[in-house]
Design an enzyme around this catalytic site. Structure first.
Site, PDB file in Angstrom:
ATOM      1  N   THR A  62       0.829  -1.218   0.000  1.00  0.00           N
ATOM      2  CA  THR A  62       0.000   0.000   0.000  1.00  0.00           C
ATOM      3  C   THR A  62       0.861   1.264   0.000  1.00  0.00           C
ATOM      4  OG1 THR A  62      -0.162  -0.263   2.384  1.00  0.00           O
ATOM      5  CG2 THR A  62      -2.026  -0.993   1.102  1.00  0.00           C
ATOM      6  N   THR A  63       2.023   1.208   0.670  1.00  0.00           N
ATOM      7  CA  THR A  63       2.906   2.384   0.710  1.00  0.00           C
ATOM      8  C   THR A  63       3.610   2.553  -0.634  1.00  0.00           C
ATOM      9  OG1 THR A  63       3.252   1.848   3.038  1.00  0.00           O
ATOM     10  CG2 THR A  63       4.691   3.498   2.104  1.00  0.00           C
TER      11      THR A  63
ATOM     12  N   ASP B 146      -1.621  -8.296   7.061  1.00  0.00           N
ATOM     13  CA  ASP B 146      -0.725  -8.163   5.897  1.00  0.00           C
ATOM     14  C   ASP B 146       0.038  -9.462   5.668  1.00  0.00           C
ATOM     15  OD1 ASP B 146      -1.556  -5.650   5.520  1.00  0.00           O
ATOM     16  OD2 ASP B 146       0.331  -4.627   5.916  1.00  0.00           O
TER      17      ASP B 146
END
Length: 544
Positions: free
Chosen positions: A94-95, A392
């Site tokens: 996501t980053t 995650d």
């Protein structure tokens, strides 16, 4: 003769068009990318966010941060949406996706200033994406999903950038065993539903080392009557979706009673109905009954006399998990119960007290298809962050089990793709060569950010890495995010699932393309009841 200007749009609306709109979009995307740039890699920083209700979120998970930030600019909102899509699709990266999307837009800005049409840049970006997806398949290598050590290594590289890093061995084992438990074969393909069948229960207190994966289910419930059994070995379990109490009328019901005996008969009817329901349940000789609805006092009495423990008002999702774990079938009516609906796969039912709460354990199940991960920790904030990290990790295991291909981590894949695109750009004709080369330059932002976040010399390390990748056969060299030194990822053991990387590239390029195509922003500021349109102005609002 001068004519009065014709006003098409409402006067309270604000309009940005052409260059101004494009520059605004690119600026907003860069601002969002800068917010979470420091959250990449093992030396990432945490962000502390306060929501409007006064709750605190401490995390370095890109999606969790952007979910909490209040933004006003429409382009910034679409960037946040991208992070959520990435999280739902593959659960990791996501980053990276936000940083890459911001960089792809940033490198396009000079071309727009030089009056190259956005559609030319977009066409090149799409071509570059196709080339990258072809190249990344060549870099990838297959993995044996039955080899637990390899799976642990992959999860370790995903957890290495998170808060749980200190307990990485424990977290890796939790994630791998949870995903392997809920993995099922359906009509010739693997189905792994983590969201529904692998529940995370957070209990404050104890230490993180006390966390475990239960081969079964745990609920925050107690038996309905204090004299019911609280520990049963090899229980026969019945699951119900109906109340064990007298059925009340749908609408208001009036009953006229002429004598005292009539009232007694009414009460008898209620008792007979409950006795009949309990009789139908007890005919199957259960030890334990779960129901999603209520249980009347009379029903508790009948069941307790027959040594049956009852737990009521169980959530639908919990009931489904119990069914998967112990092999029972949920019945909607007691008269439909049959012997094959009884669950016999559970080895032990017991109720434990932790702090002030009672917890029901259904453990030692034979071949369960649902599990519960019990997390212990010092405070709620720590538990929430550990849960996010664990989700995650489980997504990473799921991705590898569904698509067993890996690519090197630590910025090695991005650098190898950058080198391949750079070489290919020499054969691209005309003005399109420059945007193509810019995509190759933008990919270097991932290794560059990793080097920056661990405090090493960015220019020197990145130049050395570029030189290494220029030599054929060095495609697996990347950055050690802890020290900022260059290492061969094959020996270092940092690998990432192929599908995560592919999704990051697709989403980042698609977002950049989407925002580059916008040349007009009309935002309506409402005043009272008048004014047209809704939402968003310019700039980025400060988080509240």
């Amino acid at each position: 003769m001068l004519r009065a200007p014709v006003l098409v749009l409402n006067q309270s609306t604000r309009r940005e068009s052409g260059k101004k709109a494009q520059a605004g979009n690119i600026q907003a995307a860069k601002s969002i990318a800068d917010v979470i740039r420091t959250c990449l890699g093992p030396r990432s920083m945490l962000k502390m966010l306060m929501d409007p209700m006064g709750g605190i979120v401490m995390t370095n998970d890109g999606n969790a941060i952007l979910r909490e930030i209040q933004v006003q600019h429409p382009a910034a909102k679409s960037m946040i949406e991208v992070s959520r899509t990435q999280d739902e699709e593959v659960g990791d990266g996501t980053t990276s996706v936000i940083i890459l999307a911001g960089e792809f837009l940033s490198v396009a800005e000079p071309f727009l200033d030089q009056h190259i049409h956005p559609t030319v840049v977009i066409q090149v970006y799409r071509q570059a994406l196709e080339d990258m997806l072809a190249d990344i398949k060549e870099i990838s290598m297959p993995v044996d999903v039955n080899d637990k050590d390899q799976l642990l290594k992959i999860v370790n590289s995903a957890i290495g950038t998170k808060f749980v890093k200190k307990w990485s061995k424990l977290a890796c084992n939790l994630a791998v065993s949870a995903v392997k438990t809920v993995s099922v074969e359906q009509s010739g393909r693997k189905v792994i539903d983590i969201k529904r069948y692998a529940r995370v229960e957070k209990i404050p207190g104890g230490s993180i080392e006390d966390s475990e994966v239960l081969q079964g289910v745990m609920l925050n419930k107690d038996v309905t009557h204090p004299r019911m059994k609280r520990c049963i070995k090899n229980p026969r379990i019945i699951l119900l979706d109906c109340p064990l109490e007298y059925k009340k009328g749908e609408s208001q019901t009036n009953v006229e009673i002429s004598g005292e005996a009539d009232f007694a008969r009414l009460l008898e009817l209620e008792e007979e109905y409950i006795r009949k329901m309990c009789g139908e349940v007890l005919a199957l000789k259960p030890d334990l009954v779960f129901t999603e609805k209520g249980v009347s006092d009379l029903a508790q009495h009948f069941l307790m006399k027959n040594n049956v423990s009852v737990i009521r008002r169980v959530r639908k999702s919990d009931n489904n998990r119990i069914a998967k774990a112990c092999g029972a079938t949920i019945a909607n009516r007691t008269d439909e119960l049959r012997e094959e609906d009884v669950g016999c796969k559970c080895g032990l039912f017991e109720i434990k007290k932790m702090g002030d709460e009672y917890f029901t354990y259904l453990v030692e199940c034979r071949d369960p298809k649902a599990c519960t991960i019990v997390l212990r920790g010092a405070s709620k904030d720590i538990l929430n962050e550990v849960e996010r990290n664990l989700q995650d990790a489980m997504q990473v295991v799921r991705n590898v089990m569904l698509d067993p291909f890996l690519v090197p981590g630590g910025g090695a894949t991005e650098m190898a793709l950058s080198q391949a695109l750079n070489e290919r750009s020499k054969s691209v004709a005309g003005v399109q060569q420059w945007p193509y080369r810019a995509v190759s330059k933008a990919l270097e932002v991932i290794p560059q950010t990793l080097i920056q976040n661990c405090g090493a010399n960015t220019i020197r390390v990145l130049t050395s890495l570029r030189a290494l990748h220029a030599v054929k056969g060095n495609g697996t060299w990347g950055v050690d995010g802890d020290t900022g030194k260059l290492v061969d990822m094959k020996e270092f053991g940092v690998w990432e699932p192929l599908c995560v990387k592919v999704q990051v590239l697709k989403t980042a390029i698609e977002t950049a393309v989407l925002l580059l195509r916008i040349d007009d922003i009309v935002s309506g500021m409402k005043k009272g009841k008048e004014g047209g349109g809704g939402g968003g102005g310019g700039g980025m609002a400060e988080p509240e």
